[in-house]
Design an enzyme around this catalytic site. Sequence first.
Site, mmCIF file in Angstrom:
data_model
loop_
_atom_site.group_PDB
_atom_site.id
_atom_site.type_symbol
_atom_site.label_atom_id
_atom_site.label_comp_id
_atom_site.label_asym_id
_atom_site.label_seq_id
_atom_site.Cartn_x
_atom_site.Cartn_y
_atom_site.Cartn_z
ATOM 1 N N SER A 30 0.791 -1.235 0.000
ATOM 2 C CA SER A 30 0.000 0.000 0.000
ATOM 3 C C SER A 30 0.816 1.273 0.000
ATOM 4 O O SER A 30 0.239 2.371 -0.027
ATOM 5 C CB SER A 30 -0.956 0.011 1.197
ATOM 6 N N LYS A 47 -0.241 3.639 -2.628
ATOM 7 C CA LYS A 47 -1.282 4.674 -2.501
ATOM 8 C C LYS A 47 -0.700 6.081 -2.414
ATOM 9 O O LYS A 47 -1.421 7.061 -2.651
ATOM 10 C CB LYS A 47 -2.165 4.379 -1.299
ATOM 11 N N SER A 92 -5.764 3.440 4.601
ATOM 12 C CA SER A 92 -5.266 2.514 3.576
ATOM 13 C C SER A 92 -6.360 1.615 3.037
ATOM 14 O O SER A 92 -6.136 0.430 2.777
ATOM 15 C CB SER A 92 -4.110 1.666 4.131
#
Length: 346
Positions: free
Chosen positions: A129, A132, A188
Amino acid sequence: MKNSNKSLMHVLSISILLSISSSSFAELIMDASEGAVLNWSSEDAQQLLNGDISSSDEATPQGSTKITTSVRSSNGVVSHSAPQTVQILNNSRYSTQPVVNARAALVMDSQTGEVLYSKNTNAALPIASITKLMTAVVIADARLNMSEDITLQSVDFAGAGGKNSSSTLRAGDSMNRAEVLLLALMKSENPAAAALARTYPGGRAAFIAAMNTKAKSLGMTSAHYYESTGLDPRNIASARDLGILVSAAYQYGLIRQFSTTPSYDFNLGYRVLKSNNTNALVRNGGWNINISKTGYINEAGRCVVMHTTLNNRPAIVVLLGADSSQARTEDAMRLMNWTSQLPKRI
């Protein structure tokens, strides 16, 4: 440098922002008692304070990235400062260095590019993640309407790389783009990141292309993105390249604010989704952290990237492939405490 008033600083930054009368600045209202709605004053809302960056086609030294900052004045005019080159410099003069659990680690002076600590910094690894953070940069660059409502669809929960997208969200949940981005950065949430790509002009394919184009323009030579959430283990980058990404992301006030929000209550109409930051160091408020993003999938292990200030030194910390959340946090604290003992920058 430790700072026990992180939450207070968020409140103060919001108060200062709301005192600005010009409609060229975004107005962020975060009041849990009123349902915690993100309201925006203009189409420039993706810039929370004043952070624009633009890429340059001029040649830069290998291992460096040129970041051009700009400041939006009260009349909306953008003025560019002199280009700042952040060059990744190898430095082994700090002999007594901590041992970390993670597969790769980097501590870099974000102003000079001096590498203070390195471990496998050029190895391209799955980044989970941490993806992101690039998702947020692409959204900020696009100058989309942050007040536009986005309704989550079942396709946003399909996951990527053969993985399902575990989430506290549900198909049919609706919120504005600002709240979707906050969910992606702070909590997240994978469906949130997937929805940001789906609703991008040109759709998901155009979004992924923009992610890779941005990485290339920044000089992230090992980075490659296949989707926007980080569930796909083919999303890879080196610690060195993530240092470059964090340095670029720091130029965006919106990303600084959203990625370090400790907690937020999302009013979805039929329920309130109470959410906390995935980084314990942000939640606990003991450090002056300006950018934060955690990540985890099996292939990547536990990862984190941060921009922080340590002993008057703006520093970037990258950890990839720690064995557990506790090991990741302990690695980060070990590196940050060690960096805090280094001589102050003049």
